[in-house]
Design an enzyme around this catalytic site. Structure first.
Site, PDB file in Angstrom:
ATOM      1  N   GLY A   1      75.521  58.062  24.035  1.00  0.00           N
ATOM      2  CA  GLY A   1      74.281  57.766  23.317  1.00  0.00           C
ATOM      3  C   GLY A   1      74.555  57.387  21.869  1.00  0.00           C
TER       4      GLY A   1
ATOM      5  N   ASP B   1      76.845  53.317  31.696  1.00  0.00           N
ATOM      6  CA  ASP B   1      75.598  53.873  32.237  1.00  0.00           C
ATOM      7  C   ASP B   1      75.929  55.252  32.795  1.00  0.00           C
ATOM      8  OD1 ASP B   1      73.329  54.651  33.520  1.00  0.00           O
ATOM      9  OD2 ASP B   1      73.024  52.776  34.631  1.00  0.00           O
TER      10      ASP B   1
ATOM     11  N   SER C   1      67.815  70.883  22.552  1.00  0.00           N
ATOM     12  CA  SER C   1      66.566  70.628  21.821  1.00  0.00           C
ATOM     13  C   SER C   1      65.817  71.953  21.683  1.00  0.00           C
ATOM     14  CB  SER C   1      65.693  69.644  22.620  1.00  0.00           C
ATOM     15  OG  SER C   1      64.368  69.655  22.128  1.00  0.00           O
TER      16      SER C   1
ATOM     17  N   TYR D   1      62.133  67.421  30.678  1.00  0.00           N
ATOM     18  CA  TYR D   1      62.972  67.296  29.476  1.00  0.00           C
ATOM     19  C   TYR D   1      63.351  68.682  28.958  1.00  0.00           C
ATOM     20  CZ  TYR D   1      64.398  66.139  24.692  1.00  0.00           C
ATOM     21  OH  TYR D   1      65.103  66.021  23.504  1.00  0.00           O
TER      22      TYR D   1
ATOM     23  N   LYS E   1      67.124  70.582  28.734  1.00  0.00           N
ATOM     24  CA  LYS E   1      67.720  71.035  27.478  1.00  0.00           C
ATOM     25  C   LYS E   1      68.024  72.537  27.510  1.00  0.00           C
ATOM     26  CE  LYS E   1      67.866  67.044  25.449  1.00  0.00           C
ATOM     27  NZ  LYS E   1      69.153  66.431  25.096  1.00  0.00           N
TER      28      LYS E   1
ATOM     29  N   ILE F   1      63.241  65.480  14.958  1.00  0.00           N
ATOM     30  CA  ILE F   1      64.028  64.720  13.985  1.00  0.00           C
ATOM     31  C   ILE F   1      63.335  63.361  13.823  1.00  0.00           C
ATOM     32  CG2 ILE F   1      66.315  63.729  13.514  1.00  0.00           C
ATOM     33  CD1 ILE F   1      66.263  66.860  13.676  1.00  0.00           C
TER      34      ILE F   1
HETATM   35  N1  LIG Z   1      64.848  62.770  18.094  1.00  0.00           N
HETATM   36  C1  LIG Z   1      64.521  64.035  18.188  1.00  0.00           C
HETATM   37  O1  LIG Z   1      63.546  64.497  17.577  1.00  0.00           O
HETATM   38  C2  LIG Z   1      65.338  64.969  19.038  1.00  0.00           C
HETATM   39  C3  LIG Z   1      65.029  66.343  19.030  1.00  0.00           C
HETATM   40  C4  LIG Z   1      65.768  67.222  19.810  1.00  0.00           C
HETATM   41  C5  LIG Z   1      66.809  66.737  20.580  1.00  0.00           C
HETATM   42  N2  LIG Z   1      67.096  65.399  20.594  1.00  0.00           N
HETATM   43  C6  LIG Z   1      68.195  64.951  21.442  1.00  0.00           C
HETATM   44  O2  LIG Z   1      69.142  64.260  20.649  1.00  0.00           O
HETATM   45  C7  LIG Z   1      69.784  63.254  21.439  1.00  0.00           C
HETATM   46  C8  LIG Z   1      69.676  61.914  20.743  1.00  0.00           C
HETATM   47  O3  LIG Z   1      68.304  61.637  20.521  1.00  0.00           O
HETATM   48  P1  LIG Z   1      67.822  60.352  19.692  1.00  0.00           P
HETATM   49  O4  LIG Z   1      66.539  60.699  19.045  1.00  0.00           O
HETATM   50  O5  LIG Z   1      68.936  59.800  18.885  1.00  0.00           O
HETATM   51  O6  LIG Z   1      67.470  59.381  20.911  1.00  0.00           O
HETATM   52  P2  LIG Z   1      67.725  57.820  21.077  1.00  0.00           P
HETATM   53  O7  LIG Z   1      66.827  57.356  22.156  1.00  0.00           O
HETATM   54  O8  LIG Z   1      67.660  57.124  19.755  1.00  0.00           O
HETATM   55  O9  LIG Z   1      69.231  57.791  21.573  1.00  0.00           O
HETATM   56  C9  LIG Z   1      69.582  58.104  22.891  1.00  0.00           C
HETATM   57  C10 LIG Z   1      70.646  57.122  23.325  1.00  0.00           C
HETATM   58  O10 LIG Z   1      71.011  57.449  24.672  1.00  0.00           O
HETATM   59  C11 LIG Z   1      71.206  56.236  25.358  1.00  0.00           C
HETATM   60  N3  LIG Z   1      71.045  56.422  26.813  1.00  0.00           N
HETATM   61  C12 LIG Z   1      69.924  56.739  27.485  1.00  0.00           C
HETATM   62  N4  LIG Z   1      70.153  56.712  28.806  1.00  0.00           N
HETATM   63  C13 LIG Z   1      71.458  56.389  28.976  1.00  0.00           C
HETATM   64  C14 LIG Z   1      72.307  56.186  30.095  1.00  0.00           C
HETATM   65  N5  LIG Z   1      71.843  56.288  31.366  1.00  0.00           N
HETATM   66  N6  LIG Z   1      73.591  55.860  29.891  1.00  0.00           N
HETATM   67  C15 LIG Z   1      74.064  55.726  28.628  1.00  0.00           C
HETATM   68  N7  LIG Z   1      73.313  55.874  27.525  1.00  0.00           N
HETATM   69  C16 LIG Z   1      72.027  56.209  27.692  1.00  0.00           C
HETATM   70  C17 LIG Z   1      70.143  55.277  24.797  1.00  0.00           C
HETATM   71  O11 LIG Z   1      70.493  53.916  25.028  1.00  0.00           O
HETATM   72  C18 LIG Z   1      70.133  55.666  23.325  1.00  0.00           C
HETATM   73  O12 LIG Z   1      71.001  54.841  22.566  1.00  0.00           O
HETATM   74  C19 LIG Z   1      69.085  63.280  22.809  1.00  0.00           C
HETATM   75  O13 LIG Z   1      69.864  64.056  23.699  1.00  0.00           O
HETATM   76  C20 LIG Z   1      67.769  63.958  22.507  1.00  0.00           C
HETATM   77  O14 LIG Z   1      67.232  64.599  23.635  1.00  0.00           O
HETATM   78  C21 LIG Z   1      66.388  64.513  19.834  1.00  0.00           C
END
Ligand SMILES: NC(=O)c1ccc[n+]([C@@H]2O[C@H](COP(=O)([O-])OP(=O)(O)OC[C@H]3O[C@@H](n4cnc5c(N)ncnc54)[C@H](O)[C@@H]3O)[C@@H](O)[C@H]2O)c1
Length: 248
Positions: A12, A62, A141, A155, A159, A188
């Site tokens: 990711g 993927d 999360s 979700y 987590k 975030i």
């Molecule tokens: N943004 C928030 O508020 C928040 C809060 C708590 C936890 N998180 C966790 O932090 C992590 C990153 O979140 P983010 O906000 O940067 O999300 P984001 O959507 O910006 O990034 C997630 C990335 O994962 C990639 N992805 C999704 N499915 C995929 C697959 N099958 N194969 C390969 N790549 C894949 C997407 O292309 C994307 O680039 C996640 O695990 C999310 O659950 C985020």
């Protein structure tokens, strides 16, 4: 390729938090492999970080496909000879309410968030264990501790399981000098929270003691700390980055 600098794989890595983790680890001298299924975002992040002088490689992956996961780790080792750090950051969120979650959507969310974190760890460990060195950082999360407020039950369940997966992998890794920890962000400021809309965000922020969302850089700082020798005696731990939203 020099064998001195740490080699980090970030799933990711094209996303909001993953990209900041890549920048943070790159700025501390790591070679960084970005694994993401989004080729345009992946190559854009690769270019941006290379232009900043970091050693970065994008591998289109993927995480729903076992062969892509196998290829990610074999290609990384082919390029850099080793893997020191794995950050399981890829994830998808969904706000589908309980009554509307289908079998298919449940599987997709669980398979990307949880199954891929396990199998990426399993493949990384194949290379870490013989070297008796390495660390893994999972991203959970706050929803995995308190249930989903703005996100679905699938979700938050994925987590919660990541927090336990961290402990199981930490127990497995410890005899091999491999540490496994978890970062547990609250909301975030990212595309994910943007999608929740102004009304949800305004009321959510009121519930956070520090009265704001965190930044991807604040999460990346903790990822860096946990991956560094400063955290040499920390394993199986979950570190909250949530402005006081959850205190446990
Ligand atoms: N943004 C928030 O508020 C928040 C809060 C708590 C936890 N998180 C966790 O932090 C992590 C990153 O979140 P983010 O906000 O940067 O999300 P984001 O959507 O910006 O990034 C997630 C990335 O994962 C990639 N992805 C999704 N499915 C995929 C697959 N099958 N194969 C390969 N790549 C894949 C997407 O292309 C994307 O680039 C996640 O695990 C999310 O659950 C985020």
């Amino acid at each position: 390729m020099s064998n001195q600098e740490p080699v980090a794989v970030i799933t990711g890595g094209a996303g909001d938090i993953g990209k900041e983790a890549a920048r943070m680890l790159g700025s501390h001298g790591c070679s960084v492999v970005i694994a993401d299924y989004n080729p345009s975002a992946g190559t854009a992040v690769e270019k941006e970080l290379k232009d900043s002088g970091f050693n970065v490689l994008f591998i289109k992956t993927d995480l729903l496909k076992q062969n892509d996961i196998i290829n990610l780790f074999s290609e990384t080792v082919e390029q850099y000879n080793k893997i020191d750090i794995l950050v399981n950051c890829a994830g998808i969120s969904s706000r589908t309410p309980v009554q509307d979650i289908t079998f298919e959507e449940w599987d997709t969310v669980l398979n990307i968030n949880l199954r891929a974190s396990f199998f990426c760890s399993q493949y990384a460990l194949k290379y870490m264990v013989p070297r008796k060195s390495g660390c893994i950082i999972n991203i959970a999360s706050a929803a995995g501790k308190i249930g989903g407020v703005a996100v679905g039950a699938h979700y938050s369940s994925s987590k919660a399981a990541i927090i336990c997966l961290t402990k199981s992998l930490a127990l497995f890794g410890a005899p091999h000098n491999i540490r496994v920890n978890c970062v547990c962000p609250g909301p975030i400021a990212t595309a994910m929270t943007d999608e929740w809309g102004k009304e949800t965000n305004t009321s959510f922020i009121q519930k956070i003691p520090l009265k704001r969302y965190g930044t991807p850089t604040e999460v990346a700082e903790v990822i860096w700390f946990l991956s560094s020798d400063k955290a040499a005696y920390i394993t199986g731990e979950t570190v909250d980055v949530n402005g006081g939203l959850v205190m446990d």
